[in-house]
Design a protein around this motif. Structure first.
Motif, PDB file in Angstrom:
ATOM      1  N   LEU A  34      10.463   9.207  11.078  1.00  0.00           N
ATOM      2  CA  LEU A  34      10.569   7.796  10.708  1.00  0.00           C
ATOM      3  C   LEU A  34      11.443   7.730   9.458  1.00  0.00           C
ATOM      4  N   VAL A  35      12.590   7.066   9.564  1.00  0.00           N
ATOM      5  CA  VAL A  35      13.561   7.018   8.469  1.00  0.00           C
ATOM      6  C   VAL A  35      13.633   5.593   7.922  1.00  0.00           C
ATOM      7  N   VAL A  36      13.273   5.438   6.632  1.00  0.00           N
ATOM      8  CA  VAL A  36      13.241   4.107   6.018  1.00  0.00           C
ATOM      9  C   VAL A  36      13.883   4.188   4.630  1.00  0.00           C
ATOM     10  N   PRO A  37      15.224   4.129   4.551  1.00  0.00           N
ATOM     11  CA  PRO A  37      15.902   4.279   3.258  1.00  0.00           C
ATOM     12  C   PRO A  37      15.517   3.231   2.225  1.00  0.00           C
ATOM     13  N   GLU A  38      15.173   2.020   2.671  1.00  0.00           N
ATOM     14  CA  GLU A  38      14.899   0.955   1.706  1.00  0.00           C
ATOM     15  C   GLU A  38      13.650   1.228   0.867  1.00  0.00           C
ATOM     16  N   LEU A  39      12.784   2.122   1.318  1.00  0.00           N
ATOM     17  CA  LEU A  39      11.613   2.459   0.512  1.00  0.00           C
ATOM     18  C   LEU A  39      12.024   3.108  -0.810  1.00  0.00           C
ATOM     19  N   LEU A  40      12.984   4.002  -0.759  1.00  0.00           N
ATOM     20  CA  LEU A  40      13.453   4.636  -1.990  1.00  0.00           C
ATOM     21  C   LEU A  40      14.196   3.635  -2.863  1.00  0.00           C
ATOM     22  N   VAL A  51       6.024   0.079  -3.278  1.00  0.00           N
ATOM     23  CA  VAL A  51       6.250   0.292  -1.842  1.00  0.00           C
ATOM     24  C   VAL A  51       4.943   0.474  -1.078  1.00  0.00           C
ATOM     25  N   ALA A  52       3.805   0.511  -1.752  1.00  0.00           N
ATOM     26  CA  ALA A  52       2.543   0.833  -1.086  1.00  0.00           C
ATOM     27  C   ALA A  52       2.229  -0.090   0.100  1.00  0.00           C
ATOM     28  N   PRO A  53       2.303  -1.420  -0.045  1.00  0.00           N
ATOM     29  CA  PRO A  53       1.963  -2.267   1.105  1.00  0.00           C
ATOM     30  C   PRO A  53       2.865  -2.023   2.311  1.00  0.00           C
ATOM     31  N   ALA A  54       4.176  -1.951   2.070  1.00  0.00           N
ATOM     32  CA  ALA A  54       5.097  -1.723   3.184  1.00  0.00           C
ATOM     33  C   ALA A  54       4.869  -0.351   3.804  1.00  0.00           C
ATOM     34  N   LEU A  55       4.604   0.632   2.963  1.00  0.00           N
ATOM     35  CA  LEU A  55       4.387   1.991   3.448  1.00  0.00           C
ATOM     36  C   LEU A  55       3.136   2.068   4.310  1.00  0.00           C
ATOM     37  N   LEU A  56       2.086   1.401   3.878  1.00  0.00           N
ATOM     38  CA  LEU A  56       0.846   1.393   4.663  1.00  0.00           C
ATOM     39  C   LEU A  56       1.086   0.780   6.038  1.00  0.00           C
ATOM     40  N   GLY A  57       1.816  -0.327   6.076  1.00  0.00           N
ATOM     41  CA  GLY A  57       2.092  -0.963   7.350  1.00  0.00           C
ATOM     42  C   GLY A  57       2.934  -0.093   8.270  1.00  0.00           C
ATOM     43  N   LEU A  58       3.948   0.545   7.721  1.00  0.00           N
ATOM     44  CA  LEU A  58       4.818   1.407   8.522  1.00  0.00           C
ATOM     45  C   LEU A  58       4.053   2.579   9.120  1.00  0.00           C
ATOM     46  N   ILE A  74       8.132   8.767  -3.696  1.00  0.00           N
ATOM     47  CA  ILE A  74       7.022   7.971  -3.176  1.00  0.00           C
ATOM     48  C   ILE A  74       5.888   8.831  -2.615  1.00  0.00           C
ATOM     49  N   GLY A  75       5.964  10.144  -2.801  1.00  0.00           N
ATOM     50  CA  GLY A  75       4.974  11.034  -2.206  1.00  0.00           C
ATOM     51  C   GLY A  75       3.558  10.776  -2.672  1.00  0.00           C
ATOM     52  N   ALA A  76       3.373  10.570  -3.976  1.00  0.00           N
ATOM     53  CA  ALA A  76       2.023  10.345  -4.499  1.00  0.00           C
ATOM     54  C   ALA A  76       1.445   9.034  -3.970  1.00  0.00           C
ATOM     55  N   VAL A  77       2.264   8.011  -3.899  1.00  0.00           N
ATOM     56  CA  VAL A  77       1.812   6.722  -3.368  1.00  0.00           C
ATOM     57  C   VAL A  77       1.379   6.880  -1.918  1.00  0.00           C
ATOM     58  N   ALA A  78       2.155   7.638  -1.156  1.00  0.00           N
ATOM     59  CA  ALA A  78       1.828   7.850   0.252  1.00  0.00           C
ATOM     60  C   ALA A  78       0.527   8.615   0.414  1.00  0.00           C
ATOM     61  N   GLU A  79       0.346   9.667  -0.379  1.00  0.00           N
ATOM     62  CA  GLU A  79      -0.893  10.448  -0.260  1.00  0.00           C
ATOM     63  C   GLU A  79      -2.124   9.588  -0.539  1.00  0.00           C
ATOM     64  N   ALA A  80      -2.001   8.659  -1.461  1.00  0.00           N
ATOM     65  CA  ALA A  80      -3.137   7.794  -1.816  1.00  0.00           C
ATOM     66  C   ALA A  80      -3.530   6.856  -0.675  1.00  0.00           C
ATOM     67  N   LEU A  81      -2.663   6.691   0.319  1.00  0.00           N
ATOM     68  CA  LEU A  81      -2.953   5.802   1.442  1.00  0.00           C
ATOM     69  C   LEU A  81      -3.753   6.483   2.541  1.00  0.00           C
ATOM     70  N   ALA A  82      -3.988   7.784   2.422  1.00  0.00           N
ATOM     71  CA  ALA A  82      -4.661   8.526   3.488  1.00  0.00           C
ATOM     72  C   ALA A  82      -6.008   7.917   3.883  1.00  0.00           C
ATOM     73  N   PRO A  83      -6.883   7.536   2.931  1.00  0.00           N
ATOM     74  CA  PRO A  83      -8.167   6.954   3.342  1.00  0.00           C
ATOM     75  C   PRO A  83      -8.000   5.664   4.168  1.00  0.00           C
ATOM     76  N   ALA A  84      -7.042   4.837   3.770  1.00  0.00           N
ATOM     77  CA  ALA A  84      -6.819   3.591   4.512  1.00  0.00           C
ATOM     78  C   ALA A  84      -6.267   3.865   5.899  1.00  0.00           C
TER      79      ALA A  84
END
Length: 212
Positions: A34-40, A51-58, A74-84
C-alpha cells in the motif's frame, strides 16, 4: 480472506526493494503493498501525529492481518494504532534499532529528512530500555533532494560518504529505507545497519510463530 503481510510505504520505490528481499530470503512469502506518499508530506508539514486518523482508516480498509510500516517518520504513530486495528503493526526500523543498542553504546544516526530524527531517537531510547546510550544525529545534506529527483545513486553516494566521516561511534544507523544501499558502499570499519532486511524478516514472523 485477506492473507500475507501488508507493507505500508510512503514512496513507490520501496516496493521493488522489499519484493527483491522476499525473493532472495523469503521465497514464497506473500506481500501486499500500500503506497500513500501524502502521509509523509502531511507528517512533515504538521507532525507525525497528524496522520493518525487517515492512517487508521487506510489500514482498516486494507483488511485484517499484520502490517509492516516502512516509513520511519510515521512508524511510531502506526504502531500505536495496533489495538484499534486488532492486528500487529511493526515499524520497519525497530529490529535495526534493537541490533544497534546491542552493538554499542555510541550510536550515530544518519537521515535524509529532519522529520525522521526525533522518531528514530525515541525508538533507540525505547529499545535501550534504560541502558546508557549516546545518540548523535546527522542529516545528510542533499540526500533527500537526490532521492526525490530519482537519483538513487547520488543519494546513496552522499549517505556512504557521511557514514565514512563518522569516527566517534560504535555503530551507524541508516534511519530510512531509502538509504539502505549505502550500507554496502561505505568504506568504514564501523558497522552500518539498514532496516529493510531485518524489518521484513520480523514482519513475516508476525504471520506465523515459525521464523520466516
Amino acid at each position: 480472506m485477506v492473507t500475507g503481510l501488508l507493507l505500508l510505504h510512503t514512496s513507490p520505490v520501496h516496493v521493488p526493494v522489499f519484493d527483491a528481499l522476499r525473493d532472495r530470503n523469503h521465497l514464497g512469502a506473500e506481500l501486499r503493498h500500500l503506497v500513500v506518499p501524502e502521509l509523509l508530506d502531511r507528517a512533515r508539514a504538521d507532525g507525525p501525529e497528524s496522520v493518525a486518523p487517515a492512517l487508521l482508516g487506510l489500514l482498516a480498509d486494507a483488511g485484517p492481518g499484520p502490517v509492516l510500516v516502512t516509513c520511519s517518520t510515521i512508524g511510531a504513530v502506526a504502531e500505536a494504532l495496533a489495538p484499534a486495528l486488532g492486528a500487529p503493526v511493526l515499524r520497519v526500523d525497530r529490529p535495526m534499532a534493537a541490533a544497534a543498542v546491542r552493538t554499542g553504546r555510541r550510536i550515530a544516526v544518519l537521515a535524509a529528512l529532519e522529520s525522521t530524527l526525533a522518531p528514530t531517537r525515541a525508538l533507540l531510547a525505547e529499545e535501550a530500555a534504560g541502558a546508557p546510550v549516546s545518540v548523535s544525529t546527522h542529516v545528510v545534506a542533499g540526500a533527500w533532494e537526490r532521492f526525490a529527483a530519482g537519483d538513487t545513486a547520488g543519494c546513496l553516494a552522499r549517505v556512504a560518504a557521511a557514514a565514512e566521516a563518522v569516527t566517534d561511534a560504535d555503530v551507524i544507523v541508516l534511519a530510512q529505507v531509502s538509504m539502505a544501499g549505502a550500507a554496502d558502499l561505505a568504506a568504514t570499519r564501523v558497522p552500518v545497519l539498514a532496516s529493510p532486511a531485518p524489518g521484513l524478516a520480523a514482519g513475516l514472523r508476525l504471520l506465523s510463530p515459525h521464523p520466516a
